[in-house]
Scaffold this active site. Structure first.
Site, PDB file in Angstrom:
ATOM      1  N   GLU A 313       1.317  24.965  73.304  1.00 49.21           N
ATOM      2  CA  GLU A 313       1.843  24.413  74.490  1.00 49.21           C
ATOM      3  C   GLU A 313       1.789  23.086  74.605  1.00 49.21           C
ATOM      4  O   GLU A 313       2.602  22.055  75.239  1.00 49.21           O
ATOM      5  CB  GLU A 313       0.953  24.966  75.914  1.00 49.21           C
ATOM      6  CG  GLU A 313       1.146  26.600  76.058  1.00 49.21           C
ATOM      7  CD  GLU A 313      -0.079  27.352  75.202  1.00 49.21           C
ATOM      8  OE1 GLU A 313      -0.066  28.496  74.978  1.00 49.21           O
ATOM      9  OE2 GLU A 313      -0.704  26.720  74.731  1.00 49.21           O
ATOM     10  N   ASP A 355      12.339 -11.920  52.694  1.00 47.23           N
ATOM     11  CA  ASP A 355      12.946 -13.498  52.337  1.00 47.23           C
ATOM     12  C   ASP A 355      11.478 -14.107  52.240  1.00 47.23           C
ATOM     13  O   ASP A 355      10.492 -13.541  52.138  1.00 47.23           O
ATOM     14  CB  ASP A 355      13.719 -14.045  53.302  1.00 47.23           C
ATOM     15  CG  ASP A 355      13.405 -13.411  54.818  1.00 47.23           C
ATOM     16  OD1 ASP A 355      11.865 -13.337  54.811  1.00 47.23           O
ATOM     17  OD2 ASP A 355      13.949 -14.064  55.810  1.00 47.23           O
ATOM     18  N   ASN A 723      -4.797  28.721  66.220  1.00 52.19           N
ATOM     19  CA  ASN A 723      -3.842  29.936  66.361  1.00 52.19           C
ATOM     20  C   ASN A 723      -4.296  31.092  65.373  1.00 52.19           C
ATOM     21  O   ASN A 723      -4.286  32.239  65.592  1.00 52.19           O
ATOM     22  CB  ASN A 723      -2.738  29.642  66.284  1.00 52.19           C
ATOM     23  CG  ASN A 723      -2.056  28.891  67.678  1.00 52.19           C
ATOM     24  OD1 ASN A 723      -2.762  28.420  68.478  1.00 52.19           O
ATOM     25  ND2 ASN A 723      -0.723  28.607  67.513  1.00 52.19           N
ATOM     26  N   ASP A 756      -7.941  22.756  72.483  1.00 47.05           N
ATOM     27  CA  ASP A 756      -6.877  22.345  71.668  1.00 47.05           C
ATOM     28  C   ASP A 756      -6.330  21.009  72.068  1.00 47.05           C
ATOM     29  O   ASP A 756      -6.003  19.943  71.267  1.00 47.05           O
ATOM     30  CB  ASP A 756      -5.783  23.299  71.758  1.00 47.05           C
ATOM     31  CG  ASP A 756      -6.286  24.344  70.560  1.00 47.05           C
ATOM     32  OD1 ASP A 756      -7.322  24.273  70.172  1.00 47.05           O
ATOM     33  OD2 ASP A 756      -5.439  25.650  70.477  1.00 47.05           O
TER      34      ASP A 756
END
Length: 936
Positions: A313, A355, A723, A756
């Site tokens: 989420e 440069d 997960n 998380d």
């Protein structure tokens, strides 16, 4: 705002008022009439007139794009794919609760929890978007736009927003036009109207009246948003702000939707795949549980909870925060990132075309040698303060007088405490003004005695600049430029007051002297003059048949921090190519000082050689693993080299400061403009602006860019390994025939929010690893979910899942209660699910430390070096303890209190992923060391 008639413009004139409410009216009058029509004069407006017109017409600003209101911004947070999935799931869960008989409070808790996740995620996203807008506005203000105007006869540099109708604007090559203006004086003036017409070719401007044709094609007008690419001139403002032609276009462009970056598109693809996988796994759980005898609605609610819990989420908000942190860190290192895409591309840069002046050097040109007639005259003093001496100045005073007159720059003395002398204009010309002052010349008096009547500005093709001055009854052309080009136009010499023909021996001595100066790292200019018969001669006449006066050698010392930055880029596998308009010997000398060149035989390619190479030959040249210097090159050459590198698959960063650099800056993967010395056009074209003009800031930005991308991968590994750890026990229990779940959907949601999101945000703020610049650039074709990322997710998540399954089923087995006798209210089951939830939380705490580095040991970076991560992990553990011990939370999550022995077991098991990952990193480091030490 457009000026009205002369009477309303704040100044009356002798001529009849001219209606200037339309550009067609301004262009139809003569240059002399413009001043009267707009209520101004050749000396510009007075301070009183400026104040009155600024109050009347307002600031010279384009209308800001209408920002979405607060409620619309908040509502947009609910259109994200993850948010839509969660909202639908919440609605279905509420419906399932209504259909249940009897109704299960757990279903209602799940529905409310899902809705709470959506609300929390929306709040985080809204807060980040609002903060990003404020940050962008603050960073944009760090690079103000200015322009040069004449006010009351004095040339000033003022903010572009303070321009008013009637202001007399001074135009030079490289300037961005800040308002719609009528040209009243033009010297080889040319502009690029691409932003208005789409035509990128330079078009000449003149001061003559124009009576027909479209307004935008009027050759005597310049418009806001365009840029001066050649020549010089002056113009009178007739429209500002929203009333300009560019203002009309800007209002349409501001309403256009913002395009997503490739990284955003890749994340969107990932979100679709993750959502699809979650739906598939949820459907599988539903199908598997139906044959067990569980009723339809509970099986559906369980599958829905599993699906929702597997959706990361907080990923969109975490991604935005990580990129925003990178942008802010780069700003602190004086690198202003204008597009988030630049943060991503920086991490994969393989070639930097830089440069020399101002980027590798300090951009404070100082003349150290003046040469004439075989004699070198050393110069003391450093910088723009006119303090120092020229040895035997009498012999070169005429040379320095001519060089000083052929300058458009102006020395600005300190305005207060802590300020220094500075140059308004070209730094090379500033050095000439300083050395003239050191020789005892009063250039102000010289300019009054020999006023300028015309000029031929410098351009990159002929490499010269000429001015023509009135000297009594005659006229004198003063010329300076590249020694080779100017020497070819000389026929005489005048050294130490003696004039004579330029012999071949003289030419050889001049070339030898110039090469000797260039080999010392000096930029060399030649100076000459001639008498002309008319005040406005042809350019060819003014720049031929010249009398050579001598050479000037100036040094722009390297920045002290550049050497380390170049070394860091080398270690990072980034190739550095110097691209300069200077002499090859000068370029090589500076390149050696800063470490770009270390070998005795670098490949030095001039613009003339580039012109002789076709694309195939150029590709072959660039493919050689050699140290490459491109000298005496034009902006067109730079553009061609960038394109050739990109054909080879390189990710190219290009630095530039001039208007002609804009095509290369836009075409490069990373266009880097100079913030202090660069033109407005270059800054607009670039995706990154160096506020201090230093190459070291490029190296620092690359380091931070790599860190940002790696941080994104870190929290992806962290989130998705969690997960796996959550899903593993559910799958094992389902296929093992266990009648209950090892962890409920509400518990998983608590893990996702408590363990998380906050650590993932802390990982997004992780500092770069010590060896981030010791690795080669990542491939631009490498996806976010590379094989290495997926492998690490499965590695860490798999160990976590095994540990959680072991502690859950060990507790069930040790109780001696058969599976079929367990119920949700059984204390043993409640203790087991608490152990499972706490096991995931504890292991995630240790995994967050494991993913901080890819190869470095955690001990090398310091376990306590990210306090935010410690605090976030501590919060997750504290939340888990509250869920375990507080009765109100026990009833919500169906948990039980754990004793000290339980926590000890969980900590021991939770460290296993960290220890295993440390072993993996040690193996990787050993393999890398073995490869480095292996014989080739």
């Amino acid at each position: 705002m457009r000026a009205g008639t002369a009477s309303s413009a704040g100044g009356a004139g002798a001529a009849a008022p001219v209606d200037t409410s339309e550009p067609s009216r301004v262009r139809e009058i003569t240059a002399a009439s413009v001043f009267t029509a707009l209520g101004t004069s050749r000396r510009g407006l007075t301070p009183a007139q400026v104040g009155e017109r600024l109050q009347r017409y307002g600031a010279n600003e384009l209308p800001r794009a209408r920002r979405r209101g607060v409620w619309r911004q908040l509502g947009a947070q609910f259109t994200d794919l993850f948010a839509v999935v969660l909202l639908v799931a919440s609605a279905i869960t509420f419906l399932a609760y209504g259909l249940q008989q009897p109704r299960d409070p757990g279903t209602l808790q799940l529905a409310v929890a899902i809705l709470g996740v959506v609300m929390l995620n929306a709040a985080i996203g809204f807060a980040q978007e609002y903060s990003a807008e404020r940050t962008a506005q603050a960073l944009e203000a760090m690079v103000p736009h200015t322009c040069r105007v004449l006010r009351d006869g004095v040339r000033l540099e003022v903010p572009a927003r303070e321009l008013v109708p009637g202001d007399v604007v001074v135009l030079d090559a490289g300037d961005a036009v800040s308002a719609d203006c009528r040209v009243v004086e033009a010297h080889e003036l040319a502009v690029n109207n691409a932003s208005l017409t789409g035509e990128s070719n330079a078009v000449a401007r003149s001061a003559d009246a124009v009576t027909d044709g479209p307004a935008l094609e009027a050759r005597n007008c310049v418009f806001m948003g365009t840029d001066v690419v050649a020549g010089a001139g002056s113009a009178v403002v007739f429209a500002t702000g929203a009333e300009t032609e560019f203002g009309r276009i800007h209002r349409l462009a501001a309403a256009a939707p913002r395009q997503r970056t490739p990284l955003q598109r890749e994340v969107a693809v990932m979100a679709r795949r993750v959502a699809g996988a979650a739906l598939a796994i949820g459907a599988l759980m539903f199908v598997v549980r139906l044959p067990t005898g569980e009723s339809l609605v509970p099986s559906f609610v369980f599958a829905l909870g599993v699906m929702v819990a597997l959706v990361p989420e907080g990923l969109p908000a975490t991604l935005s925060v990580s990129l925003a942190i990178g942008v802010r860190r780069m700003a602190r290192r004086r690198a202003l990132i204008k597009r988030l895409l630049a943060v991503e591309a920086l991490g994969s840069t393989t070639v930097v075309c830089t440069d020399k002046t101002g980027t590798l050097t300090q951009a404070e040109m100082t003349v150290t040698r003046v040469w004439a007639g075989g004699t070198a005259h050393p110069v003391t003093g450093v910088g723009y303060a006119p303090h120092g001496e020229v040895a035997d100045a009498a012999g070169v005073r005429e040379l320095l007088r001519v060089a000083g007159l052929c300058c458009d720059a102006r020395l600005v003395p300190p305005g207060g405490p802590g300020e220094h002398w500075r140059v308004l204009g070209d730094t090379t010309e500033g050095a000439l003004l300083v050395v003239a002052a050191k020789a005892g010349l009063d250039l102000g008096a010289q300019e009054r005695a020999t006023p300028r009547v015309t000029e031929f500005p410098f351009d990159s093709d002929r490499k010269l600049m000429s001015t023509v001055h009135r000297a009594g009854a005659s006229y004198q052309a003063c010329v300076k430029g590249a020694p080779a080009e100017l020497l070819a136009r000389c026929v005489d010499v005048e050294w130490e007051g003696r004039r004579g023909p330029l012999t071949e021996r003289d030419r050889a001595s001049v070339v030898t002297a110039g090469d000797a100066l260039a080999s010392q790292g000096l930029r060399v200019l030649a100076v000459a003059r001639r008498e002309v018969a008319v005040p406005v001669p042809a350019q060819e006449e003014a720049e031929s048949g010249l009398t050579l006066l001598g050479l000037v050698g100036m040094l722009d010392p390297p920045r002290p921090e550049v050497t380390d930055a170049v070394a860091a880029c080398r270690r990072a596998g980034i190739r550095i190519v110097m691209v300069t308009g200077d002499h090859p010997l000068t370029g090589e000398a500076v390149a050696r000082r800063v470490g770009i060149v270390r070998r005795p035989d670098p490949v030095v390619v001039t613009g003339a050689r580039l012109d002789s190479l076709d694309d195939a030959a150029l590709d072959t040249l660039l493919a050689e693993p050699s140290e490459l210097l491109l000298c005496r090159v034009s902006p067109e050459h730079k553009m061609r080299v960038v394109t050739a590198f990109q054909r080879r698959g390189e990710v190219v960063a290009v630095t530039g400061d001039g208007a002609n650099d804009a095509p290369a800056l836009k075409h490069a993967d990373i266009g880097v403009a100079m913030g202090a010395s660069g033109t407005d056009v270059a800054r607009e074209a670039a995706s990154m602006v160096l506020l201090d003009d230093s190459f070291a800031s490029i190296a620092a930005a690359v380091r931070l860019g790599r860190a940002v991308y790696r941080n994104i991968r870190k929290f992806l590994v962290y989130v998705f390994s969690s997960n796996i750890g959550e899903l593993g026990p559910i799958l094992v229990a389902t296929f093992a025939g266990f009648p209950l779940v090892p962890i409920s959907a509400v518990q998983i949601l608590a893990i996702d929010l408590g363990s998380d999101v906050m650590p993932a945000l802390a990982l997004g703020a992780e500092r770069p690893e010590p060896d981030v610049m010791d690795r080669p650039p990542r491939s631009r074709r490498e996806p976010l979910f590379s094989a290495a990322v997926v492998g690490r997710i499965l590695f860490l998540g798999g160990i976590q899942a095994l540990c959680v399954c072991a502690v859950f089923f060990w507790h069930i087995r040790s109780s001696g209660i058969p599976f079929d006798d367990l119920t949700e209210d059984n204390p043993v089951y409640r203790e087991a699910v608490t152990l499972a939830q706490a096991g995931i939380v504890i292991s995630q705490f240790f995994i967050s430390f494991a993913v901080r580095t890819d190869r470095q040991s955690l001990l090398a970076v310091g376990p306590l070096s990210n306090p935010a991560l410690l605090a976030a992990g501590g919060f997750g553990v504290a939340l888990m303890a509250a869920i375990s011990y507080l009765p109100p939370l026990q009833s919500v999550f169906n948990t039980a209190p754990l004793d000290a022995a339980d926590w000890a077991v969980l900590v021991a098991l939770g460290t296993l992923p960290l220890l295993a990952d440390e072993a993996r990193k040690a193996w990787l480091r050993g393999r890398a060391g073995h490869r480095k030490g292996a014989p080739r």
